[in-house]
Design an enzyme around this catalytic site. Structure first.
Site: not given
Ligand code: GRF
Length: 191
Positions: A16-18, A110, A112, A145, A176-177
């Site tokens: 859960g770091s993001n 999301n 990615h 989807e 960076a995220e």
């Protein structure tokens, strides 16, 4: 501006770091969203323990044994009860069903770890290295989807260094995220 903030629910499966970076950003009065629920398909996810420690509402249920439709309908109830308006997937390792996407059309994002449309799915860093790419990176996209296939909302490039491994690259992309996701989510909820 608390009353006008968009209510965000974050779905996680692991550390859960993001999620933490989104929660941290939401502490700023000027942030246009607030995190009202952290939900997980993994009751023992480290990120759930962190959220509980920080007095954030959590919801967990393992789909094992009950099946995906029952799991997702319970998740829907939890999201509704929390008044969630936008969903942020953050290391949520479960494919969301077409029914779920339809119910939340245009309101799920999301993060990615690749420069989409390159390297949808898993093992993105190893694949970027195997391809001899000069740059890797991360993307925030709308969930549809198609796996990792929705509109890209923002990306950060990370230069691949000589001697890079999947682990070293993953670490720098993750950093960076953590900068990209709060910024893009804030833009997304206000657009
Ligand atoms: C991140 O690399 C994210 O891009 C991917 O899964 C990982 C989750 O890490 N979807 P964390 O749980 O946010 O630390």
């Amino acid at each position: 501006m608390s009353g006008q903030k968009i209510r965000v629910g974050i779905l996680i499966s692991g550390r859960g770091s993001n999620m933490i970076s989104l929660v941290d950003a939401a502490r700023d009065d000027a942030c246009p969203y607030e995190v009202v629920l952290v939900a997980s398909d993994k009751p023992d996810a480290a990120g759930i323990a962190w959220a509980k420690d920080h007095d954030i509402a959590t919801w967990t249920l393992s789909p094992k044994g009950i099946g995906k439709p029952a799991y997702e309908s319970a998740l829907q109830n939890a999201l509704r009860e929390a008044g969630v308006e936008t969903i942020a997937l953050a290391g949520y390792m479960r494919l969301v069903s077409d029914t779920f996407v339809e119910a939340w059309r245009g309101r799920i994002v999301n993060i990615h770890p690749s420069l989409l449309p390159k390297y949808k799915g898993l093992d993105t860093h190893a694949r970027a290295l195997a391809a001899g790419d000069a740059v890797a990176g991360c993307s925030v996209h709308v969930v549809t989807e198609e796996l990792d296939g929705g509109e890209v909302l923002g990306q950060t490039e990370v230069v691949i260094e000589p001697g890079e491994t999947s682990d070293t690259l993953a670490g720098r992309v993750l950093a960076a995220e953590h900068r990209l996701y709060p910024r893009i989510l804030a833009e997304f909820v206000t657009r």
